[in-house]
Write a protein that holds these residues in place. Structure first.
Motif, PDB file in Angstrom:
ATOM      1  N   TRP A 577      28.478  68.038  51.445  1.00  0.00           N
ATOM      2  CA  TRP A 577      29.576  68.925  51.864  1.00  0.00           C
ATOM      3  C   TRP A 577      29.207  69.596  53.178  1.00  0.00           C
ATOM      4  CZ3 TRP A 577      33.906  69.283  48.666  1.00  0.00           C
ATOM      5  CH2 TRP A 577      34.918  70.148  49.112  1.00  0.00           C
ATOM      6  N   SER A 578      30.210  69.801  54.049  1.00  0.00           N
ATOM      7  CA  SER A 578      30.041  70.503  55.315  1.00  0.00           C
ATOM      8  C   SER A 578      29.139  69.681  56.240  1.00  0.00           C
ATOM      9  CB  SER A 578      29.505  71.919  55.071  1.00  0.00           C
ATOM     10  OG  SER A 578      29.632  72.712  56.221  1.00  0.00           O
ATOM     11  N   TYR A 579      27.973  70.230  56.638  1.00  0.00           N
ATOM     12  CA  TYR A 579      27.039  69.382  57.395  1.00  0.00           C
ATOM     13  C   TYR A 579      26.660  68.175  56.546  1.00  0.00           C
ATOM     14  CZ  TYR A 579      23.561  68.517  61.060  1.00  0.00           C
ATOM     15  OH  TYR A 579      22.844  67.974  62.115  1.00  0.00           O
ATOM     16  N   GLY A 580      26.584  68.395  55.240  1.00  0.00           N
ATOM     17  CA  GLY A 580      26.337  67.276  54.334  1.00  0.00           C
ATOM     18  C   GLY A 580      27.469  66.271  54.340  1.00  0.00           C
ATOM     19  N   GLY A 581      28.699  66.744  54.612  1.00  0.00           N
ATOM     20  CA  GLY A 581      29.819  65.821  54.769  1.00  0.00           C
ATOM     21  C   GLY A 581      29.688  64.993  56.029  1.00  0.00           C
ATOM     22  N   ALA A 600      32.585  62.753  50.762  1.00  0.00           N
ATOM     23  CA  ALA A 600      32.264  63.776  51.763  1.00  0.00           C
ATOM     24  C   ALA A 600      33.256  64.916  51.657  1.00  0.00           C
ATOM     25  CB  ALA A 600      32.301  63.168  53.163  1.00  0.00           C
ATOM     26  N   GLY A 601      32.746  66.139  51.477  1.00  0.00           N
ATOM     27  CA  GLY A 601      33.605  67.316  51.402  1.00  0.00           C
ATOM     28  C   GLY A 601      33.507  68.152  52.664  1.00  0.00           C
ATOM     29  N   GLY A 602      34.635  68.645  53.149  1.00  0.00           N
ATOM     30  CA  GLY A 602      34.666  69.506  54.333  1.00  0.00           C
ATOM     31  C   GLY A 602      33.817  68.969  55.457  1.00  0.00           C
ATOM     32  N   PRO A 603      33.930  67.669  55.816  1.00  0.00           N
ATOM     33  CA  PRO A 603      32.980  67.060  56.752  1.00  0.00           C
ATOM     34  C   PRO A 603      33.271  67.385  58.210  1.00  0.00           C
ATOM     35  CG  PRO A 603      34.622  65.437  56.123  1.00  0.00           C
ATOM     36  CD  PRO A 603      34.938  66.689  55.338  1.00  0.00           C
ATOM     37  N   VAL A 604      32.217  67.634  58.970  1.00  0.00           N
ATOM     38  CA  VAL A 604      32.343  67.677  60.429  1.00  0.00           C
ATOM     39  C   VAL A 604      32.445  66.227  60.901  1.00  0.00           C
ATOM     40  CG1 VAL A 604      31.262  68.322  62.607  1.00  0.00           C
ATOM     41  CG2 VAL A 604      31.037  69.823  60.615  1.00  0.00           C
ATOM     42  N   ILE A 605      33.567  65.879  61.509  1.00  0.00           N
ATOM     43  CA  ILE A 605      33.804  64.510  61.969  1.00  0.00           C
ATOM     44  C   ILE A 605      33.598  64.395  63.477  1.00  0.00           C
ATOM     45  CG2 ILE A 605      35.558  62.687  62.169  1.00  0.00           C
ATOM     46  CD1 ILE A 605      34.450  63.142  59.312  1.00  0.00           C
TER      47      ILE A 605
END
Length: 708
Positions: A577-581, A600-605
Motif C-alpha cells: 500500500w502507498s509506497y508499497g503500492g 496494490a493499494g493507494g499506489p504512487v504511479i
C-alpha cells in the motif's frame, strides 16, 4: 554477480499445535476490539519533579513510589465523578504535578486538585475547535477554527490570535504537509508567556478536486495539493504575546518557497531557533531569531548534501542553560547528537554511534547525563541509553532484546520501560537508572494462546552489493517442510518506514497471521535499501531513482524464496500500500514472470503527481530529473503485465491522489491491457474501521483466486 544468501533464525513466535480456535480475517482486522492484541496499563505518567508514577488500573488512578515500590495514593473514578458529574469514564491525563492533573472534559480542559479534591481551573473553548494544545503554565489552550488561531483561558474562551479572511492563509496548523518532523502548528514558550505558531500562504498551491458522493447531487471538495515541480506554500512564523495580546511575525522572506522547520524556544523565551531548508532540500541553516524584534540574530550552523538534508528534531536545551543545546545530525552517516551554543560554537559530538539515535528523553538532576533512545546495533530493536555529556561514555539501560518504549522521570532516576519481542507480548518494568535494577509492574498474557497460529521467523540476506537485508517469514500452522507453499510478498520499501522489528508479531499485522494459516500460505517481507533506521547511505541510495535499489533488493528476497524446498516458486504474489503500492506495481510490471498476482493499494504511479515536500526530496523536480521521473512512471510498463493485477484506491485520498490510479487505468486501456480496479468511496489514503475487513478480504481473496 551471483547473490549471496545468509539466513539466520533469530527467534520464533510459536504457539504449538494444541490450539483449536480459528483466527478469522474478521477477528484479526478488528483484533484491538476483540482482545487479540496484548493488554497493557494506560494513563502512565511520571508525576512532575517526583519519583512517583501513575497508571490507570480498572477505574482508578494508582500512584506508586518507584524507589520503595509502594502504592501511595489511589484516586477512584467515583471520587472524580463527584466533582465532574458528566464524566462517563476515567479521562486521559494530559499532565500531572504533585497536587493537580489536567484532562479534557468535553469542550474544556479541567485542572483538578487531587489533594483537596476540588476544581482548580476550567478552560472552555469552542465546540468546533481543532488542533487543541493545552499549556499548564499559561493555563490556556491554543486551538484553531477554520484557518484562524485562537487561545482560551479561564476568563476568556476565544482570544483572537489571527483574524484572516483569506482562506488561502492558514494559521496554527501543520505546514509543509507534516514533513521534517512537523506534527503540529503551535508552540508554547517554556514559561507559557508566548505562543509561536506556523502560518502558511497556499495562494500559489493549486486546488485538487475530490468528490463527495454522499451529497445529493455529488459535490466538489477542493483540497490544496502542491505537486512536484509546481507552486508550493509560503511559510511564516507568528509570535503571540499573552500579556499584550498582540501578534507579531518573524522577519523571514519565504518568497522562494523554502521551508521553516524544527521550531524551538530558548529557555529564557528571548529567542526562537528555526531550521530553514531550501526548496531543493540539499541545504539547511539553523537560524536564531530575536522574539522582540523578529529579526535574525545569526546562523548557528548549516549543512549541505549532494542528496538531501532533512532535519526532523527540535533543539534540546541542556538544563539550566539558555545557550547550550543538543542537535540531531546525520552528517557522519548515522543520526547522532551534537552539542552547540547559540553563538554557533560546536562544543562536541556527544554520541558517535554507527546506529541511529531516535529521541532524547531528558537529563539527570545535575545534567551530567542525557537519556536517549536508539536502534542499537540491531536495527530491528529500540533501546534506551544513558550517555555522559562530557565523556560520551554510555550505559545501555534496557537489556532485554526487543523494542522498548520508555518514559523518564523528571530527575532521570527511573524509567518506565514497556517492551515486546517475538516471544514477549508486553512487559512493563520500572528501571533504576543508577543501579540498573528492574521491577516488573505488568506482564501481558499471550492473547493468541488459544488460537491456531503458525510461526514468525527472522532472517537476513546479502544483497547484490553485500548489504545486509532483514527478512521476516510467517509460516502457517501445521507447516510441513515436505510440502510446497504459495507465497505472498508483503512490501512497503520506502523511506521513514520499517516493516520488520523485534516486537510482538515481528512488526507484522495480525491479519497476515490469519491469512497464512487459513490459506496455507507463506507471507514474506524484506526491508530493502531506502527504508528506515539503517543510516543515511542505506536510505539515500534511492535518490533520483526511486525503485531501482528497492526492486533489486526485493528480487534478492525472491531468489532466496525460490531456493527453499517448501516454496512453490511458480506461485508468488505481491501486495503493498502507498509506497508499497508503487513497489507492488513496479515489481509486477518491471519484472514480468516473477509474480503471478499483484494487489496494490493507494499506489504512487507517477511521482510528478506526488507532493512537493516528499517527492522533490527523493526525486528532485520533474524539470531537474526528467529521466528519473520517466523511469519510475509505472504506466510506462503496463504492456509488460503477465498475470493478474488489482488496483485499489480510496475515492477521496488526499495523500496519493486518485489521479495516480486513473493514469494507470488510462494507459492500460490505451495499450489494450486488462487490469482490475476497485475503489472505496469516501475513504482517504487507507481504509479504516469496519470497512477494513472488506478491504483485507478483497485483497486476500484476489491473491488466493489468481496466484495459481
Amino acid at each position: 554477480m551471483k547473490k549471496l544468501f545468509t539466513f539466520l533464525f533469530l527467534s520464533v513466535l510459536f504457539f504449538g499445535f494444541s490450539q483449536e480456535k480459528e483466527l478469522t480475517i474478521d477477528d484479526a482486522v478488528l483484533g484491538y476490539y476483540k482482545g487479540l492484541y496484548p493488554t497493557s496499563i494506560y494513563n502512565r505518567h511520571w508525576v512532575e519533579n517526583t519519583n512517583t508514577y501513575v497508571y490507570q488500573k480498572e477505574n482508578s488512578l494508582i500512584f506508586t513510589n518507584a524507589k520503595s515500590n509502594t502504592i501511595t495514593t489511589n484516586i477512584s473514578f467515583e471520587s472524580l465523578q463527584k466533582t465532574y458529574s458528566n464524566l462517563k469514564r476515567f479521562p486521559q491525563i494530559k499532565d500531572i504535578s504533585s497536587t493537580t492533573f489536567s484532562f479534557q472534559n468535553g469542550t474544556a480542559i479541567e485542572t483538578y486538585n487531587y489533594v483537596s479534591k476540588t476544581k482548580e481551573t476550567t478552560v472552555s473553548f469552542d465546540e468546533k475547535a481543532e488542533n487543541n494544545e493545552f499549556n499548564s503554565k499559561a493555563k490556556a489552550v491554543a486551538y484553531t477554527l477554520d484557518n484562524n488561531l485562537f487561545i482560551a483561558n479561564s476568563s476568556n474562551p476565544k482570544i483572537e490570535v489571527t483574524n484572516i479572511k483569506d482562506k488561502n492563509i492558514v494559521s496554527g496548523q501543520t505546514i509543509h504537509r507534516s514533513e521534517f518532523g512537523i506534527y503540529k502548528g503551535t508552540f508554547w514558550s517554556p514559561k507559557g508567556n508566548y505562543l509561536a505558531f506556523y502560518q502558511k500562504d497556499e495562494s500559489n498551491v493549486t486546488n485538487y478536486p475530490l468528490v463527495d458522493v454522499n451529497s445529493y447531487p455529488a459535490s466538489l471538495k477542493n483540497i490544496k495539493y502542491p505537486m512536484a515541480g509546481q507552486g508550493s506554500e509560503q511559510a511564516k512564523i507568528g509570535i503571540f504575546n499573552l500579556a499584550t495580546q498582540k501578534t507579531s511575525y518573524l522577519n523571514i522572506d519565504t518568497s522562494d518557497e523554502h521551508y521553516l522547520t524544527n521550531l524551538s524556544w530558548t529557555p529564557d523565551e528571548k529567542f526562537v531557533l528555526i531550521a530553514e531548508i531550501n526548496r531543493g532540500q540539499n541545504h539547511y541553516w539553523l537560524n536564531l531569531y530575536n522574539v522582540e524584534t523578529g529579526n535574525k540574530v545569526k546562523t548557528i550552523l548549516e549543512e549541505t548534501s549532494d542528496k538531501w538534508t532533512e532535519p526532523e528534531h527540535d533543539a534540546i536545551f541542556i538544563p539550566n542553560s539558555n545557550t547550550n543545546f543538543l542537535w540531531f545530525s546525520e552528517r557522519d552517516g548515522f543520526m547522532n547528537l551534537y552539542q552547540y551554543t547559540t553563538e554557533g560554537k560546536l562544543v562536541k559530538q556527544v554520541t558517535k554511534f554507527n546506529w541511529v539515535v531516535n529521541d532524547v528523553l531528558g537529563f539527570d538532576a545535575k545534567a551530567k547525563n542525557v537519556f536517549i533512545t536508539g536502534t542499537s546495533e540491531d536495527a530491528r530493536e529500540n533501546h534506551t541509553y544513558k550517555v555522559n555529556l562530557k565523556s560520551g561514555k554510555y550505559t545501555k539501560l534496557t537489556t532485554d532484546a526487543g523494542t522498548h518504549r520508555t518514559q523518564l522521570s523528571s530527575d532521570g532516576s527511573f524509567l518506565i520501560d514497556q517492551y515486546s519481542n517475538l516471544s514477549t507480548p508486553n512487559d512493563i518494568n520500572v528501571i533504576d537508572t543508577k543501579k540498573g535494577t528492574s521491577t516488573t509492574i505488568y506482564t501481558s498474557k499471550n492473547p493468541l494462546k488459544d488460537y491456531k497460529i503458525g510461526t514468525t521467523e527472522f532472517g537476513s540476506l546479502k544483497g547484490e552489493d553485500g548489504t545486509k537485508l532483514y527478512t521476516r517469514i510467517i509460516k502457517p500452522a501445521n507447516f510441513d517442510a515436505s510440502k510446497k507453499y504459495p507465497v505472498m510478498v508483503y512490501v512497503y520499501g520506502g523511506p521513514h518506514a520499517q516493516m520488520i522489528t523485534n516486537s510482538w508479531l515481528g512488526g507484522s499485522n495480525l491479519w497476515m497471521q490469519a491469512f497464512a494459516t487459513a490459506n496455507d500460505y507463506i507471507v514474506f517481507t524484506l526491508d530493502n535499501r531506502g527504508s528506515a533506521n539503517r543510516g543515511f547511505a542505506f536510505e539515500s541510495i534511492i535518490h533520483r531513482n526511486l525503485g531501482d535499489a528497492e526492486i533489486s533488493d526485493q528480487l534478492t528476497g525472491i531468489d532466496y524464496l525460490k531456493s527453499l524446498n517448501y516454496v512453490d516458486s511458480s506461485r508468488i504474489a505481491v501486495n503493498g500500500w502507498s509506497y508499497g503500492g508503487f513497489m507492488t506495481t513496479s515489481l509486477m510490471l518491471r519484472n514480468p514472470g516473477v509474480f503471478t498476482t499483484a494487489v496494490a493499494g493507494g499506489p504512487v504511479i507517477d511521482w510528478k503527481y506526488y507532493e512537493v515536500m516528499y517527492g522533490e526530496r527523493y526525486m528532485d523536480t520533474p524539470q531537474e530529473n526528467p529521466e528519473g521521473y520517466n523511469k519510475t512512471k509505472v504506466a510506462n510498463y503496463i504492456k509488460n503485465l503477465d498475470g493478474k493485477m488489482l488496483i485499489i484506491h480510496g475515492s477521496v485520498d488526499p495523500v496519493v491522489v486518485p489521479q495516480h490510479s486513473m493514469s494507470l487505468l488510462q494507459e492500460a486501456i490505451k495499450q489494450k491491457v486488462q487490469i482490475d480496479f476497485f475503489t472505496y468511496p469516501m475513504h482517504e489514503h487507507n481504509v479504516r474501521g469496519y470497512d477494513r475487513v472488506h478491504l483485507i478480504k478483497k485483497m486476500m481473496n484476489y491473491i488466493v483466486e489468481n496466484n495459481k
